[in-house]
Design an enzyme around this catalytic site. Structure first.
Site, PDB file in Angstrom:
ATOM      1  N   MET A 246      -7.852   0.846   0.893  1.00  0.00           N
ATOM      2  CA  MET A 246      -7.255   0.132   2.017  1.00  0.00           C
ATOM      3  C   MET A 246      -7.353   0.949   3.302  1.00  0.00           C
ATOM      4  SD  MET A 246      -6.760  -2.657   0.661  1.00  0.00           S
ATOM      5  CE  MET A 246      -6.410  -3.369   2.254  1.00  0.00           C
ATOM      6  N   GLU A 247      -7.269   2.271   3.151  1.00  0.00           N
ATOM      7  CA  GLU A 247      -7.391   3.141   4.320  1.00  0.00           C
ATOM      8  C   GLU A 247      -8.802   3.035   4.913  1.00  0.00           C
ATOM      9  OE1 GLU A 247      -5.728   3.835   1.619  1.00  0.00           O
ATOM     10  OE2 GLU A 247      -3.741   4.344   2.384  1.00  0.00           O
TER      11      GLU A 247
ATOM     12  N   ASP B 204     -12.068  -5.161  21.747  1.00  0.00           N
ATOM     13  CA  ASP B 204     -11.165  -4.990  22.894  1.00  0.00           C
ATOM     14  C   ASP B 204     -11.868  -4.356  24.095  1.00  0.00           C
ATOM     15  OD1 ASP B 204      -8.553  -4.931  24.231  1.00  0.00           O
ATOM     16  OD2 ASP B 204      -8.686  -2.766  23.992  1.00  0.00           O
TER      17      ASP B 204
ATOM     18  N   CYS C 128       0.840  -1.187   0.000  1.00  0.00           N
ATOM     19  CA  CYS C 128       0.000   0.000   0.000  1.00  0.00           C
ATOM     20  C   CYS C 128       0.887   1.253   0.000  1.00  0.00           C
ATOM     21  CB  CYS C 128      -0.823  -0.049   1.294  1.00  0.00           C
ATOM     22  SG  CYS C 128      -2.227   1.024   1.310  1.00  0.00           S
ATOM     23  N   HIS C 129       0.606   2.187  -0.886  1.00  0.00           N
ATOM     24  CA  HIS C 129       1.405   3.415  -0.938  1.00  0.00           C
ATOM     25  C   HIS C 129       1.131   4.284   0.292  1.00  0.00           C
ATOM     26  CE1 HIS C 129       1.214   2.126  -5.146  1.00  0.00           C
ATOM     27  NE2 HIS C 129       2.377   2.736  -5.284  1.00  0.00           N
TER      28      HIS C 129
END
Lengths: 166, 166, 166, 166, 166, 166
Positions: B114-115, B129, B77-78
């Protein structure tokens, strides 16, 4: 504009668990993630024909590296030292999916569930990244804890969703 | 032990996409993640009664922060500069789930899928969590791209899985 | 104890280059690193028999990921967005070595030399890590810039040490 | 398009060493890197006349900081806590070079070789960065482990390449 | 246990500013931090007699490196590329203090105030760390923005607290 | 141009403390930071009317996350595992300020002062970031250690500046 002040910290209070007095014990956590894709994508991954390269190896490395940095991602997660991180990939022809099973170990005062879940998630996201030019519609499913052991709460194992009948 | 050598780099070849000659254009990506839980956990989140604190705010911050660091997690990923990251949380009583919708924007030579996916995933992991002490069996489902626009490949929208009928 | 004070900042002055007024231009940098090893180690890498797994793919991913984070490692290096990072591995039977050639591109106000050098270095270190249980005596040699282009200083190419006669 | 599936994970298998059952013992690792440069560059470093500032101090800090983050760079390297990191710089007039010797210590279940090597490498890269405007042709040579102690494998010392006769 | 659900996201809503449609312009931000200490500590810093080493150079490097990573620390801060970061240290005998003035530049869609403030803060914390064995009671004071320019909001300059009469 | 070389490392020598032989003991550190602001800003924070969202929760998360990464920011700070990090926020009407008190715990060979100070500082910077669009003139004051215990140097407590009379 007058008001009396007290600790604003009552509502919305974020609390990290204090593990100072806990013992270091061996902890193991296992997590799952499933990447659902179309048949052709799965085939290309298997045959190592994806243009960006070896999908499984890249996903595995990404997952292991992410496991080590889990506490940078999850705000209330303690930073711990892992003694092992392993990720297994199973290609399921019948379901057109890849099953990702991560296992993480440590000898710490807290468990490694988040590390295992993060490893599986980032491995799955990496599969997506490697293949997204051929299949944007992939879906990551069933990210969940499969098993954990160690610590005061002892052994826990998911029963309803085993990795075999997903 | 003799052998002839050539580039070992043929098989298992990892290849980052070269975006040098692409134009900076406005890119938007939207992604989804759904956290499935039991009714009681959802209720506690809604009523802000979870011991570790405000689940949604923590998850949102974690997701936004992770979006900015996506390229550290996903190997090919850039690294890009985001101009916006937003995450919305919808509590679904009927399905005992929280729907997470992330929207990420940039003006770069490559998209922000992807972000967006990382933002949604890390937000979901953070919910896990925050609540795992009351419910270890939570499952994260349907992490997927909902929509993207900008760039040469233009507009893409998922049709079969809208955020309304998940 | 009296003294007169002035800027202490005269000696030992650390200075980041100010690139604010520079133009964004396409920059390419190419760097080299050579890992010298014994014959058996090289053979095991080639045959993919190293216990820790696929050495070249792991080194390649590590190098690419490190390139993106160069500015976190090198104090006065600007943080820039890479548009491409590529690493090639050539196995040299005659020299019992692996030659690593990294190529990094960006469209920024400063060059990507440090990114290319970091990519090659971390790829080399990763080869060491993958094989150190079989060969602790490996040596990393000749980390250097091979070529750079773009920017005001224009094209530069190393002449005495080409990648062919190392 | 039919095929039978099994674990894809057989070839290209990446494996982190499982150190869960190992003892914490004191570990020391020493590594070397040599930066070869032209005479004038070496002179400027010595006289603290490099424009970017104090080269050795900057390189030392960079190396120490990198040592602490080694596991973020090297995929299968365990994240460990260092108890000490030290880097020494020796200016060699006869060879027009700077010799970098890093020493890293920890009390962990695994050694600190990669931390020592990373410290020396990043210190060397930083020297390059500080001086590259006056000398692009610098070369980093002989990155290697000099010595390690602690752990099951005991004491190891490089014999053929001592830091004195490089 | 029934309730009707709507967006939980109304209260406690975290919002990153959307800068997608803003122009890239040159931005400069200047910030201040003052480290108050006892006379002896200041003297040792000046004379470079602090055991841990050169305090000012270390603080400067730490501040510059932190500036580049500001968006990893401040949740809603955009990740941007800095074109310059500079930190000046002034030793004030009369006040037994060190004044830290950071200047950060970029050509981005958003300002670099947080980067300048982070640079000054981390430089100050580093001074504390270097000297804490001789003086635990040091206090960091007056971390604030001194000036900013660029962007739609234009030029802003603090008036009441100039760096000269602190 | 002749000169004789010796270790350049004498002046400007950076030295990390060697804690290899120290015992793991429970360490607690408490630190303070105060954000001074105008009355209106304080009121908006209290009433949760700041546009960017819940200031206190965001600052708290940022501070906790920064505490875990202190060793990445402070060059000579050891990387340690925290067992607890807590941050309290007190709104002081009379002083138009928010008092931030961080408490950090670990069981390590070195104290957690820098972690506590970093937590308080980053929480303060985050408050600044959340409110800077309404009040650029905020000032962060009195970042200091309040108390520490554990380790050879034993218990230390600041006397002149208690959190009550700041």
């Amino acid at each position: 504009m007058t008001w009396d002040f007290s600790h604003i910290d009552k509502k919305g209070n974020i609390r990290m668990v204090d593990i100072t007095s806990k013992e270091n014990t061996e902890r193991i956590a296992k997590a799952l993630a499933i990447v659902q894709m179309n048949r052709e994508t799965l085939f290309k991954i298997k045959e190592n024909e994806v243009k960006k390269g070896d999908v499984i190896t890249t996903a595995k490395i990404a997952g292991i590296m992410a496991a080590k940095r889990t506490s940078e991602l999850i705000p209330l997660c303690h930073n711990i030292n892992l003694t092992h991180a392993e990720i297994e990939f199973i290609l399921r022809e019948e379901q057109n999916s890849i099953e990702i099973i991560s296992t993480v170990k440590c000898r710490e005062k807290t468990g490694a569930e988040m590390e295992a879940l993060t490893a599986a998630s980032v491995a799955a996201l990496t599969i997506y990244d490697m293949c997204k030019s051929i299949d944007k519609s992939m879906v990551i499913e069933k990210i969940c804890l499969l098993e954990k052991s160690g610590g005061k709460s002892g052994h826990w194992k998911r029963n309803e969703l085993s990795s075999d009948n997903t």
